[in-house]
Design an enzyme around this catalytic site. Sequence first.
Site, short mmCIF file in Angstrom:
data_model
loop_
_atom_site.label_atom_id
_atom_site.label_comp_id
_atom_site.label_asym_id
_atom_site.label_seq_id
_atom_site.Cartn_x
_atom_site.Cartn_y
_atom_site.Cartn_z
N ASP A 10 89.23 64.30 24.87
CA ASP A 10 89.23 62.84 24.76
C ASP A 10 88.24 62.31 25.78
OD1 ASP A 10 90.09 60.18 24.10
OD2 ASP A 10 91.35 60.16 25.87
N SER A 11 87.95 61.02 25.68
CA SER A 11 87.07 60.39 26.66
C SER A 11 87.72 60.35 28.04
CB SER A 11 86.75 58.97 26.20
OG SER A 11 87.96 58.26 26.03
N CYS A 73 90.95 61.51 20.15
CA CYS A 73 90.28 60.27 20.54
C CYS A 73 89.92 59.53 19.25
CB CYS A 73 89.02 60.63 21.32
SG CYS A 73 87.98 59.22 21.72
N GLU A 151 94.18 53.18 31.88
CA GLU A 151 93.55 54.14 32.81
C GLU A 151 93.83 53.73 34.27
OE1 GLU A 151 91.19 56.97 32.51
OE2 GLU A 151 91.66 57.15 30.38
N CYS A 185 94.06 54.31 18.94
CA CYS A 185 93.42 54.87 20.13
C CYS A 185 94.51 55.62 20.88
CB CYS A 185 92.87 53.72 20.98
SG CYS A 185 92.41 54.20 22.64
N HIS A 187 95.02 56.11 23.84
CA HIS A 187 95.53 55.49 25.08
C HIS A 187 96.71 54.54 24.79
CE1 HIS A 187 91.82 56.85 26.94
NE2 HIS A 187 92.22 56.37 28.11
#
Length: 278
Positions: A10-11, A73, A151, A185, A187
């Site tokens: 993932d990023s 992702c 994040e 997403c 996240h």
Amino acid sequence: MSEQAIGVFDSGLGGLTAVKELIKVLPQENIVYFGDTARVPYGTRSDKTIKAYARQDADFLLSKGVKLIIAACGTVSSVATELYDALPVPFTGVVVPTATAAIRATKNGKIGIIGTPATVNSSSYKTEILKRNERIKVYQQACPLFVPLVENGFISADDPIVKLTVERYLSEMKGEGIDTLILGCTHFPIIAQAISDYLGKNVTLIDSGKETALYAANILGSAGLLNTSNTLGSCTYYVSDTVDGFRRTAEVFLGRNVEYEVTHINIEKVSSGLRAKS
Ligand code: DGL
């Protein structure tokens, strides 16, 4: 072959929501995770950059001898679709498994999709849904601020910043009467509670990480690549930014305190080394 690891990337840390589910579904599998924490976010970048980063991430995992690669992702899965044909091992992104699960879940045929700007611009989830059922009504919304919130640890459903951001992005969709929402997403599951509090319990949230873990188990099963050993698998983590930053936040994503090995790599250096060798 079966003892080779599953590679997940993932990023940043969002892909750990898929790892958490993989550990539940396939506890005996070894997992190698790469989080490109030095270059996150991907979702606000150009398609060209996202494709280049995705290829480097996949090449790094290939160098670890993985038997399957999961792009955990939404952004990479939506934009770098050429990976399906470019890799020498089976590959899956999150879009197909998640779109399929949303179609199964909806009763009123109104599905909302939230993701990064790159994901929403690609209309990847929308295309996969309409390919399977053209009568479904689809509503899309890019939510770029969710990624930095998560994040940076702004994840509590009671946090006023989280509540306000959720309301700002989702008010229109709420008015459309969706009964299913794709968290497009990886996240976003981390703030699922805040999203659910705002939309109400009649809206089913579809977690892309979770659906993809189940899908990956099927791919491995049909290819005869499942690890059949009786021992628990190991997880090894690689990040492109600080190891300390990862340790601080990873627990939130994995939902438990885990013993893990984390190593820092310079992804650009590693991948140019790999290119030079091939
Ligand atoms: N986890 C990534 C995704 O699923 C988004 C984060 C980013 O913008 O890099 O799209």
